[in-house]
Design a protein around this motif. Structure first.
Motif, PDB file in Angstrom:
ATOM      1  N   ARG A 158      46.745  52.789  34.026  1.00 33.21           N
ATOM      2  CA  ARG A 158      47.728  52.011  34.801  1.00 33.21           C
ATOM      3  C   ARG A 158      47.306  51.858  36.257  1.00 33.21           C
ATOM      4  O   ARG A 158      47.450  50.781  36.837  1.00 33.21           O
ATOM      5  CB  ARG A 158      49.104  52.660  34.698  1.00 33.21           C
ATOM      6  CG  ARG A 158      49.714  52.469  33.331  1.00 33.21           C
ATOM      7  CD  ARG A 158      51.081  53.062  33.235  1.00 33.21           C
ATOM      8  NE  ARG A 158      51.663  52.776  31.931  1.00 33.21           N
ATOM      9  CZ  ARG A 158      52.726  53.391  31.454  1.00 33.21           C
ATOM     10  NH1 ARG A 158      53.335  54.325  32.177  1.00 33.21           N
ATOM     11  NH2 ARG A 158      53.187  53.088  30.258  1.00 33.21           N
ATOM     12  N   VAL A 159      46.802  52.940  36.849  1.00 33.06           N
ATOM     13  CA  VAL A 159      46.363  52.876  38.244  1.00 33.06           C
ATOM     14  C   VAL A 159      45.158  51.936  38.360  1.00 33.06           C
ATOM     15  O   VAL A 159      45.078  51.135  39.299  1.00 33.06           O
ATOM     16  CB  VAL A 159      46.049  54.281  38.805  1.00 33.06           C
ATOM     17  CG1 VAL A 159      45.376  54.197  40.164  1.00 33.06           C
ATOM     18  CG2 VAL A 159      47.325  55.112  38.899  1.00 33.06           C
ATOM     19  N   ARG A 176      44.554  49.378  36.534  1.00 32.52           N
ATOM     20  CA  ARG A 176      45.104  48.011  36.433  1.00 32.52           C
ATOM     21  C   ARG A 176      45.761  47.602  37.751  1.00 32.52           C
ATOM     22  O   ARG A 176      45.564  46.486  38.236  1.00 32.52           O
ATOM     23  CB  ARG A 176      46.115  47.946  35.282  1.00 32.52           C
ATOM     24  CG  ARG A 176      46.959  46.674  35.215  1.00 32.52           C
ATOM     25  CD  ARG A 176      46.201  45.375  35.134  1.00 32.52           C
ATOM     26  NE  ARG A 176      45.223  45.416  34.070  1.00 32.52           N
ATOM     27  CZ  ARG A 176      44.166  44.623  33.993  1.00 32.52           C
ATOM     28  NH1 ARG A 176      43.945  43.724  34.918  1.00 32.52           N
ATOM     29  NH2 ARG A 176      43.315  44.721  33.018  1.00 32.52           N
ATOM     30  N   MET A 177      46.527  48.499  38.365  1.00 35.78           N
ATOM     31  CA  MET A 177      47.192  48.159  39.627  1.00 35.78           C
ATOM     32  C   MET A 177      46.171  47.902  40.736  1.00 35.78           C
ATOM     33  O   MET A 177      46.326  46.958  41.520  1.00 35.78           O
ATOM     34  CB  MET A 177      48.171  49.265  40.040  1.00 35.78           C
ATOM     35  CG  MET A 177      49.410  49.323  39.150  1.00 35.78           C
ATOM     36  SD  MET A 177      50.665  50.505  39.721  1.00 35.78           S
ATOM     37  CE  MET A 177      49.939  52.050  39.208  1.00 35.78           C
ATOM     38  N   LEU A 178      45.137  48.704  40.795  1.00 36.32           N
ATOM     39  CA  LEU A 178      44.088  48.499  41.795  1.00 36.32           C
ATOM     40  C   LEU A 178      43.386  47.161  41.558  1.00 36.32           C
ATOM     41  O   LEU A 178      43.097  46.415  42.499  1.00 36.32           O
ATOM     42  CB  LEU A 178      43.090  49.662  41.762  1.00 36.32           C
ATOM     43  CG  LEU A 178      43.634  51.013  42.256  1.00 36.32           C
ATOM     44  CD1 LEU A 178      42.651  52.138  41.913  1.00 36.32           C
ATOM     45  CD2 LEU A 178      43.926  50.972  43.742  1.00 36.32           C
ATOM     46  N   HIS A 179      43.116  46.858  40.288  1.00 37.09           N
ATOM     47  CA  HIS A 179      42.479  45.581  39.931  1.00 37.09           C
ATOM     48  C   HIS A 179      43.377  44.415  40.329  1.00 37.09           C
ATOM     49  O   HIS A 179      42.913  43.408  40.891  1.00 37.09           O
ATOM     50  CB  HIS A 179      42.182  45.555  38.424  1.00 37.09           C
ATOM     51  CG  HIS A 179      41.454  44.335  37.989  1.00 37.09           C
ATOM     52  ND1 HIS A 179      42.103  43.225  37.498  1.00 37.09           N
ATOM     53  CD2 HIS A 179      40.128  44.035  37.989  1.00 37.09           C
ATOM     54  CE1 HIS A 179      41.208  42.303  37.193  1.00 37.09           C
ATOM     55  NE2 HIS A 179      40.008  42.763  37.481  1.00 37.09           N
ATOM     56  N   ASP A 180      44.694  44.562  40.052  1.00 42.23           N
ATOM     57  CA  ASP A 180      45.645  43.508  40.403  1.00 42.23           C
ATOM     58  C   ASP A 180      45.737  43.315  41.923  1.00 42.23           C
ATOM     59  O   ASP A 180      46.105  42.239  42.390  1.00 42.23           O
ATOM     60  CB  ASP A 180      47.032  43.819  39.840  1.00 42.23           C
ATOM     61  CG  ASP A 180      47.076  43.694  38.313  1.00 42.23           C
ATOM     62  OD1 ASP A 180      46.116  43.151  37.719  1.00 42.23           O
ATOM     63  OD2 ASP A 180      48.072  44.165  37.709  1.00 42.23           O
ATOM     64  N   GLU A 181      45.398  44.334  42.685  1.00 45.16           N
ATOM     65  CA  GLU A 181      45.379  44.241  44.150  1.00 45.16           C
ATOM     66  C   GLU A 181      44.086  43.600  44.659  1.00 45.16           C
ATOM     67  O   GLU A 181      43.900  43.451  45.862  1.00 45.16           O
ATOM     68  CB  GLU A 181      45.536  45.626  44.776  1.00 45.16           C
ATOM     69  CG  GLU A 181      46.924  46.216  44.642  1.00 45.16           C
ATOM     70  CD  GLU A 181      47.974  45.441  45.444  1.00 45.16           C
ATOM     71  OE1 GLU A 181      47.683  45.044  46.592  1.00 45.16           O
ATOM     72  OE2 GLU A 181      49.067  45.208  44.895  1.00 45.16           O
ATOM     73  N   GLY A 182      43.181  43.287  43.732  1.00 48.69           N
ATOM     74  CA  GLY A 182      41.969  42.585  44.094  1.00 48.69           C
ATOM     75  C   GLY A 182      40.756  43.463  44.334  1.00 48.69           C
ATOM     76  O   GLY A 182      39.722  42.964  44.782  1.00 48.69           O
ATOM     77  N   LEU A 183      40.838  44.742  44.027  1.00 48.33           N
ATOM     78  CA  LEU A 183      39.684  45.610  44.209  1.00 48.33           C
ATOM     79  C   LEU A 183      38.655  45.353  43.115  1.00 48.33           C
ATOM     80  O   LEU A 183      39.006  44.991  41.984  1.00 48.33           O
ATOM     81  CB  LEU A 183      40.110  47.084  44.188  1.00 48.33           C
ATOM     82  CG  LEU A 183      40.632  47.628  45.530  1.00 48.33           C
ATOM     83  CD1 LEU A 183      41.999  47.097  45.853  1.00 48.33           C
ATOM     84  CD2 LEU A 183      40.636  49.136  45.496  1.00 48.33           C
ATOM     85  N   LYS A 210      40.228  47.281  29.951  1.00 52.91           N
ATOM     86  CA  LYS A 210      40.343  46.696  28.608  1.00 52.91           C
ATOM     87  C   LYS A 210      41.398  47.428  27.783  1.00 52.91           C
ATOM     88  O   LYS A 210      42.196  46.801  27.085  1.00 52.91           O
ATOM     89  CB  LYS A 210      38.999  46.723  27.891  1.00 52.91           C
ATOM     90  CG  LYS A 210      38.021  45.708  28.427  1.00 52.91           C
ATOM     91  CD  LYS A 210      36.675  45.801  27.745  1.00 52.91           C
ATOM     92  CE  LYS A 210      35.703  44.825  28.384  1.00 52.91           C
ATOM     93  NZ  LYS A 210      34.349  44.978  27.862  1.00 52.91           N
ATOM     94  N   ALA A 211      41.412  48.753  27.871  1.00 52.72           N
ATOM     95  CA  ALA A 211      42.401  49.547  27.126  1.00 52.72           C
ATOM     96  C   ALA A 211      43.805  49.235  27.618  1.00 52.72           C
ATOM     97  O   ALA A 211      44.742  49.113  26.817  1.00 52.72           O
ATOM     98  CB  ALA A 211      42.102  51.035  27.268  1.00 52.72           C
ATOM     99  N   GLU A 212      43.972  49.095  28.917  1.00 47.99           N
ATOM    100  CA  GLU A 212      45.288  48.765  29.479  1.00 47.99           C
ATOM    101  C   GLU A 212      45.723  47.370  29.043  1.00 47.99           C
ATOM    102  O   GLU A 212      46.883  47.148  28.712  1.00 47.99           O
ATOM    103  CB  GLU A 212      45.266  48.885  31.002  1.00 47.99           C
ATOM    104  CG  GLU A 212      46.573  48.553  31.678  1.00 47.99           C
ATOM    105  CD  GLU A 212      47.745  49.469  31.359  1.00 47.99           C
ATOM    106  OE1 GLU A 212      48.874  49.121  31.748  1.00 47.99           O
ATOM    107  OE2 GLU A 212      47.560  50.515  30.709  1.00 47.99           O
ATOM    108  N   ALA A 213      44.791  46.436  29.009  1.00 48.95           N
ATOM    109  CA  ALA A 213      45.117  45.080  28.559  1.00 48.95           C
ATOM    110  C   ALA A 213      45.570  45.096  27.100  1.00 48.95           C
ATOM    111  O   ALA A 213      46.546  44.437  26.740  1.00 48.95           O
ATOM    112  CB  ALA A 213      43.910  44.158  28.746  1.00 48.95           C
ATOM    113  N   ARG A 214      44.874  45.866  26.267  1.00 45.95           N
ATOM    114  CA  ARG A 214      45.271  45.972  24.850  1.00 45.95           C
ATOM    115  C   ARG A 214      46.655  46.602  24.739  1.00 45.95           C
ATOM    116  O   ARG A 214      47.477  46.164  23.938  1.00 45.95           O
ATOM    117  CB  ARG A 214      44.256  46.797  24.072  1.00 45.95           C
ATOM    118  CG  ARG A 214      43.030  46.030  23.650  1.00 45.95           C
ATOM    119  CD  ARG A 214      42.200  46.788  22.618  1.00 45.95           C
ATOM    120  NE  ARG A 214      41.778  48.097  23.095  1.00 45.95           N
ATOM    121  CZ  ARG A 214      40.677  48.332  23.807  1.00 45.95           C
ATOM    122  NH1 ARG A 214      39.880  47.341  24.137  1.00 45.95           N
ATOM    123  NH2 ARG A 214      40.371  49.552  24.182  1.00 45.95           N
TER     124      ARG A 214
END
Length: 140
Positions: free
Chosen positions: A95-96, A98-105, A126-130
């Motif tokens: 989850r973290v 994914r949140m970091l990725h969503d923040e553009g990192l 990928k696991a979070e997306a699934r």
């Protein structure tokens, strides 16, 4: 009773030639090894009571002394707790990430922050997306 099925408590006591199996309210039999104890008890109960071997449940209780039994119980409980903690940590890590990725990192930046490789970041995303129900494209 468990789900409407009879449950037989089998106390297994070690002796020189294997294990003595005392089946509560039914009788006693023997087994060469603890591994075979359940099958031997099922066979005995099935023959003694004229019921199918898969029509009841067993509670196998090895008599290894209270001290060792308690230590074994604690070890199993601690193992279950460690497995749950591992699973909870993995969920949080995904989850973290994914949140970091969503923040553009970038994947490299996420890896540095989380202390994992860039490849691991890709796996986490990928696991979070699934888990969220969709195959989202992730670039690490």
């Amino acid at each position: 009773m468990s789900d409407g099925r009879d449950v037989y408590r089998v106390r297994a006591r070690r002796w020189e030639h294997g294990w003595e199996l005392d089946i509560e309210s039914v009788g006693a039999t023997q087994s060469h090894s603890l591994k075979d104890a359940e099958m031997m008890a099922r066979d005995y109960i099935s023959l003694a009571l004229d019921v199918p071997m898969d029509s009841f449940d067993l509670e196998l209780v090895p008599d290894i002394g209270e001290g060792l039994a308690e230590q074994a119980r604690q070890a199993r409980a601690e193992t279950r707790a460690a497995e749950k903690a591992r699973d909870d940590a993995a969920l949080k890590l995904r989850r973290v990430a994914r949140m970091l990725h969503d923040e553009g990192l970038t994947g490299k930046e996420i890896g540095i922050i989380l202390g994992v490789s860039t490849q691991r970041v890709s796996q986490l995303l990928k696991a979070e997306a699934r888990a969220r129900g969709g195959e989202h494209r992730t670039s690490a």
